[in-house]
Design a protein around this motif. Sequence first.
Motif, short mmCIF file in Angstrom:
data_model
loop_
_atom_site.label_atom_id
_atom_site.label_comp_id
_atom_site.label_asym_id
_atom_site.label_seq_id
_atom_site.Cartn_x
_atom_site.Cartn_y
_atom_site.Cartn_z
N LYS A 226 -29.15 30.66 -28.49
CA LYS A 226 -28.98 29.82 -29.67
C LYS A 226 -30.31 29.36 -30.25
N CYS A 227 -31.40 29.57 -29.52
CA CYS A 227 -32.73 29.22 -30.03
C CYS A 227 -33.34 30.32 -30.89
N LEU A 228 -32.72 31.50 -30.90
CA LEU A 228 -33.30 32.64 -31.61
C LEU A 228 -32.98 32.60 -33.10
N ARG A 229 -33.92 33.04 -33.90
CA ARG A 229 -33.68 33.25 -35.32
C ARG A 229 -32.82 34.50 -35.48
N PRO A 230 -32.17 34.71 -36.64
CA PRO A 230 -31.47 35.97 -36.87
C PRO A 230 -32.41 37.15 -36.66
N LEU A 231 -31.92 38.20 -35.99
CA LEU A 231 -32.66 39.40 -35.64
C LEU A 231 -33.70 39.16 -34.54
N GLY A 232 -33.66 37.98 -33.90
CA GLY A 232 -34.59 37.68 -32.83
C GLY A 232 -34.25 38.43 -31.55
N THR A 233 -35.16 38.36 -30.59
CA THR A 233 -35.02 39.14 -29.35
C THR A 233 -35.05 38.24 -28.13
N MET A 234 -34.08 38.44 -27.27
CA MET A 234 -34.02 37.75 -25.98
C MET A 234 -34.54 38.70 -24.90
N ILE A 235 -35.62 38.27 -24.21
CA ILE A 235 -36.14 39.03 -23.08
C ILE A 235 -35.77 38.29 -21.81
N SER A 236 -34.79 38.80 -21.09
CA SER A 236 -34.36 38.20 -19.82
C SER A 236 -35.06 38.97 -18.71
N PHE A 237 -36.01 38.30 -18.02
CA PHE A 237 -36.81 39.06 -17.04
C PHE A 237 -36.80 38.44 -15.66
N GLY A 238 -35.79 37.59 -15.37
CA GLY A 238 -35.69 37.02 -14.04
C GLY A 238 -34.42 36.21 -13.88
N ASN A 239 -34.17 35.77 -12.64
CA ASN A 239 -32.92 35.07 -12.32
C ASN A 239 -33.16 33.89 -11.38
N ALA A 240 -34.16 33.06 -11.66
CA ALA A 240 -34.53 32.01 -10.71
C ALA A 240 -33.37 31.06 -10.42
N SER A 241 -32.49 30.83 -11.41
CA SER A 241 -31.35 29.93 -11.20
C SER A 241 -30.07 30.69 -10.85
N GLY A 242 -30.19 32.00 -10.73
CA GLY A 242 -29.02 32.84 -10.46
C GLY A 242 -28.84 33.86 -11.56
N PRO A 243 -28.13 34.96 -11.27
CA PRO A 243 -27.96 36.01 -12.28
C PRO A 243 -27.13 35.55 -13.47
N VAL A 244 -27.45 36.10 -14.63
CA VAL A 244 -26.69 35.79 -15.85
C VAL A 244 -25.28 36.36 -15.71
N PRO A 245 -24.23 35.55 -15.95
CA PRO A 245 -22.87 36.09 -15.85
C PRO A 245 -22.57 37.04 -17.01
N PRO A 246 -21.53 37.85 -16.85
CA PRO A 246 -21.15 38.76 -17.95
C PRO A 246 -20.85 37.97 -19.23
N PHE A 247 -21.18 38.58 -20.37
CA PHE A 247 -20.89 37.91 -21.63
C PHE A 247 -20.43 38.95 -22.65
N GLU A 248 -19.75 38.49 -23.69
CA GLU A 248 -19.19 39.37 -24.71
C GLU A 248 -20.30 39.86 -25.63
N LEU A 249 -20.50 41.17 -25.67
CA LEU A 249 -21.60 41.75 -26.44
C LEU A 249 -21.51 41.40 -27.92
N GLY A 250 -20.30 41.24 -28.42
CA GLY A 250 -20.12 40.92 -29.83
C GLY A 250 -20.72 39.60 -30.24
N ARG A 251 -20.99 38.72 -29.28
CA ARG A 251 -21.58 37.44 -29.60
C ARG A 251 -22.98 37.61 -30.18
N LEU A 252 -23.67 38.68 -29.79
CA LEU A 252 -25.00 38.91 -30.34
C LEU A 252 -24.95 39.09 -31.85
N GLY A 253 -23.90 39.74 -32.33
CA GLY A 253 -23.72 39.89 -33.77
C GLY A 253 -23.40 38.57 -34.44
N ALA A 254 -22.50 37.80 -33.81
CA ALA A 254 -22.09 36.52 -34.39
C ALA A 254 -23.24 35.52 -34.45
N LEU A 255 -24.18 35.62 -33.53
CA LEU A 255 -25.31 34.69 -33.48
C LEU A 255 -26.48 35.12 -34.35
#
Length: 324
Positions: A226-255
């Motif tokens: 939610k901090c990204l501007r439209p067309l922004g990029t999320m680089i997830s490169f670690g899991n210090a608090s635990g792995p990211v749970p599955p999420f709906e890919l379509g949310r990337l379009g909606a955001l």
Amino acid sequence: MAKTAIIEAFGGPEQFKLVDRPVGDPGPGEIRIRHEALGLNFIDVYQRTGLYPNALPLALGMEAAGVVTEVGDGVAHLKAGDRAAYAAGPPGAYTEERVMPAAQVCPLPDAISFEEGAAMMLKGMTVVYLFERTVPLKAGDWVLFHAAAGGVGLIACQWARAKGIHLIGTAGSDEKCALAKEHGAEHVINYRSEDFEARVKEITDQRGVDVVMDSVGKDTFEGSLKCLRPLGTMISFGNASGPVPPFELGRLGALGSLKITRPTLFTHIAKHEDCQAMAQELFAMVTSGKVKIRVDQRFALDQVAEAHRALEARKTVGGTVLLP
């Protein structure tokens, strides 16, 4: 024989055992290296717990610096007596001396100490691929960087400042925020006392950032998107608090037609020439003085369990080394 920290079962820091292991001789494409300092990284925790599984028993550690004692056939970029450092597989750096593939071992400039070398290779080359190879960042771009007072984070803050990139850093205490600011973060957010999503929007006049660099994982993933501007990029490169749970890919379009990537250092350095080039970029920044490598914690090799506990409890800042 070399004293080596191993695990025989996945689990907590109590699984570590210190044993004597034969070192052996290097074969074709290999070197033998006597370690002077060993790096400590979250990937070591992931391997110890089994999040990143390996065959057992397992000698841990992916980063070290020392002196090459022998080279095998076909190794041209190193010779016996050379100072060297690496962040590379296979695991096994938690030892006094080892034999390993030579391709990702890099000659270490005299101006960089062994402790700095052991604290900078994995973290520093991670910053190289984040800023120079994953997204085409340029001066004036905005980056949100989580865990900005950690080993990778403090290098990233300095790298961003040197490149003219606006970096917003998050950390878990006012002291860590001050440290990130001191090292080049333009803005800092204490995520324990502030809503980082709201603060990022406020800092960027509601625009959002161009890129989020997130090694925390589960706890920060949703807010980061939610901090990204439209067309922004999320680089997830670690899991210090635990792995990211599955999420709906379509949310990337909606955001806002967002992009997401999950890179690893070891893909980027898989080719010998790429690894050596990335190391040279890192060494140039450090020897120029634009990036300074902090070594804030030192543990003897037989204190490896204590070192892991400190890392997992977020009690460390900057770099941590083990001394064989």
